[in-house]
Write a protein that holds these residues in place. Structure first.
Motif, short mmCIF file in Angstrom:
data_model
loop_
_atom_site.label_atom_id
_atom_site.label_comp_id
_atom_site.label_asym_id
_atom_site.label_seq_id
_atom_site.Cartn_x
_atom_site.Cartn_y
_atom_site.Cartn_z
N UNK A 22 41.66 40.49 42.70
CA UNK A 22 42.15 41.87 43.68
C UNK A 22 41.88 42.08 45.11
N UNK A 23 40.30 41.51 45.29
CA UNK A 23 40.31 41.53 46.79
C UNK A 23 41.06 40.72 47.44
N UNK A 56 28.90 43.48 44.18
CA UNK A 56 29.73 42.30 44.10
C UNK A 56 31.30 42.66 43.86
N UNK A 57 31.66 44.09 43.74
CA UNK A 57 33.13 44.33 43.76
C UNK A 57 33.58 44.29 45.19
N UNK A 58 32.69 44.30 46.30
CA UNK A 58 33.30 44.19 47.44
C UNK A 58 33.02 43.10 48.47
N UNK A 59 32.56 42.05 47.65
CA UNK A 59 32.28 40.76 48.45
C UNK A 59 33.42 40.05 49.30
N UNK A 60 33.43 40.10 50.61
CA UNK A 60 34.54 39.51 51.24
C UNK A 60 34.80 38.15 50.86
N UNK A 61 35.95 37.79 50.44
CA UNK A 61 36.43 36.65 49.94
C UNK A 61 36.80 35.72 51.00
N UNK A 62 35.85 35.25 51.71
CA UNK A 62 35.86 34.22 52.80
C UNK A 62 36.52 32.84 52.50
N UNK A 95 45.52 34.96 46.93
CA UNK A 95 45.46 35.39 45.72
C UNK A 95 45.57 33.94 44.67
N UNK A 96 46.17 33.26 44.80
CA UNK A 96 46.32 31.94 44.12
C UNK A 96 45.46 31.22 44.24
#
Length: 396
Positions: free
Chosen positions: A66-67, A116-122, A340-341
């Protein structure tokens, strides 16, 4: 001519962007352990700490796609900064809550779940940047291998940093340090010229690119690396059970698990160095299949030293398998859902690891450790064969 790691780092803006992203990603190795130690200290309960970490893991892992979708939709600059603000604010509140003993378990659980819901997906975002920077597949393969090896080293060095911090300060300081790392890394990352150049996907390009649709398109590689994650998650507990069975202390377990990481690093380096001619899908199936076969007989090792060698061999296939899954996902989808992938691949590894840990815990209490290793190997082999069957069906 085969691409080299030096060529990867010579790509304009690559070194700076990669280095600053790694600084932020170091937080992923610092925050979870710091939170666990701080919550244990504040609540005085291992059960509370375990539940809190479960909440954090569920939201961090399963909401990652989602992020990543938010980043694909709005672009890294517009999406990462709000995620960072929310995440660091929640970490600050959590650090304040655990600074002194007596915090409410419900408050701690809510704060960690939200954080945990907002961890930036670096990680997924950096891999999407690599896909834009690399000019051809061999160069991208080398870039992904370098990224995977560096990430593995971060997860080894993060807990070491926490160990240094808690020797001189309360564990809550580790949470603050993790927030500072992710803030510095994310701000520097979005300031990179190559990241600034990434624009949100056009509305027409986003049609039919929902999270589940992306997962359906890359389901085979995701299934295969779920097996890899299952193997990784089971090893911690099974190695501990093996060490106890052979009369070794807990300290020896760390050396065996380090052999897994060392084997993975070597495998990742060699995988990136080879100019593969065959299909990446076939390669992923074979890597996962061999990993499962190695685990089938791991529990029959006569001693801990032999098990360490077997674990190094098993680790040799881990990083190449995950890197290959990223390459396949990148081939299948368009640039509008590339983040996303990659996030789905990452989620699959982590979800498999969670299931593997739980399954190993359930089996180890009732079955001999050799049978537990064999059961893990069978599960990984079956997942590899399922991916192979799907690839063959698609080819027909």
């Amino acid at each position: 001519m085969s691409a080299s790691y030096a060529q990867v780092l010579r790509i304009p803006h690559a070194r700076r962007t990669f280095a600053i992203a790694l600084l932020g990603r170091l937080s992923y190795g610092v925050v979870p352990l710091s939170v666990m130690l701080a919550v244990t200290r504040a609540s005085g309960s291992y059960a509370v700490a375990g539940a809190v970490m479960a909440f954090y893991g569920i939201t961090a892992v399963f909401l990652m796609p989602w992020r990543a979708a938010v980043i694909d939709r709005y672009g890294p600059r517009r999406a990462l900064v709000p995620l960072l603000v929310a995440y660091t604010a929640l970490l600050g509140l959590l650090a304040a809550a655990v600074w002194r003993p007596g915090a409410s378990p419900y408050v701690l659980g809510a704060l960690t779940a939200l954080a945990g819901a907002f961890v930036p997906p670096l990680g997924p975002t950096m891999r999407a940047v690599w896909a834009r920077l690399a000019e051809d597949r061999p160069l991208l393969q080398r870039a992904y291998s370098l990224d995977g090896i560096a990430e593995e080293l971060l997860f080894l060095s993060g807990p070491l940093l926490v160990g240094v911090l808690v020797s001189v300060a309360p564990p809550a300081v580790g949470i603050v340090a993790g927030a500072v790392l992710i803030a510095a890394g994310t701000v520097g990352f979005v300031a990179s010229p190559v990241v600034r150049a990434i624009r949100p996907a056009a509305p027409t390009a986003r049609r039919g690119t929902g999270g589940l649709e992306v997962l359906r398109r890359i389901g085979r590689p995701v299934g295969a690396v779920t097996g890899v994650g299952l193997a990784i998650g089971s090893l911690d507990l099974l190695v501990l059970a093996f060490a106890d069975l052979h009369g070794h202390g807990g300290a020896s377990v760390a050396w065996v698990l380090a052999a897994v990481s060392a084997g993975s690093a070597v495998g990742g380096l060699l995988n990136g160095a080879v100019a593969w001619r065959g299909s990446a899908r076939t390669r992923l199936v074979l890597l996962t299949l061999v990993l499962g076969l190695v685990l089938l007989g791991a529990g029959l090792a006569p001693g801990l030293g032999t098990l360490a060698l077997v674990m190094a061999v098993a680790g040799f296939f881990v990083s190449p398998a995950v890197t290959t899954a990223y390459l396949i996902a990148d081939e299948i989808v368009g640039p509008e859902v590339r983040t996303q992938a990659g996030a789905w691949v990452n989620t699959a590894v982590n979800a498999g690891s969670t299931v593997g840990t739980a399954a190993a815990g359930a089996l180890a209490g009732h079955l001999p450790v050799a049978v537990c290793f064999a059961a893990t190997g069978v599960a990984v082999v079956l997942m590899a064969l399922a991916a192979a069957k799907g690839a063959a069906a698609r080819a027909v």
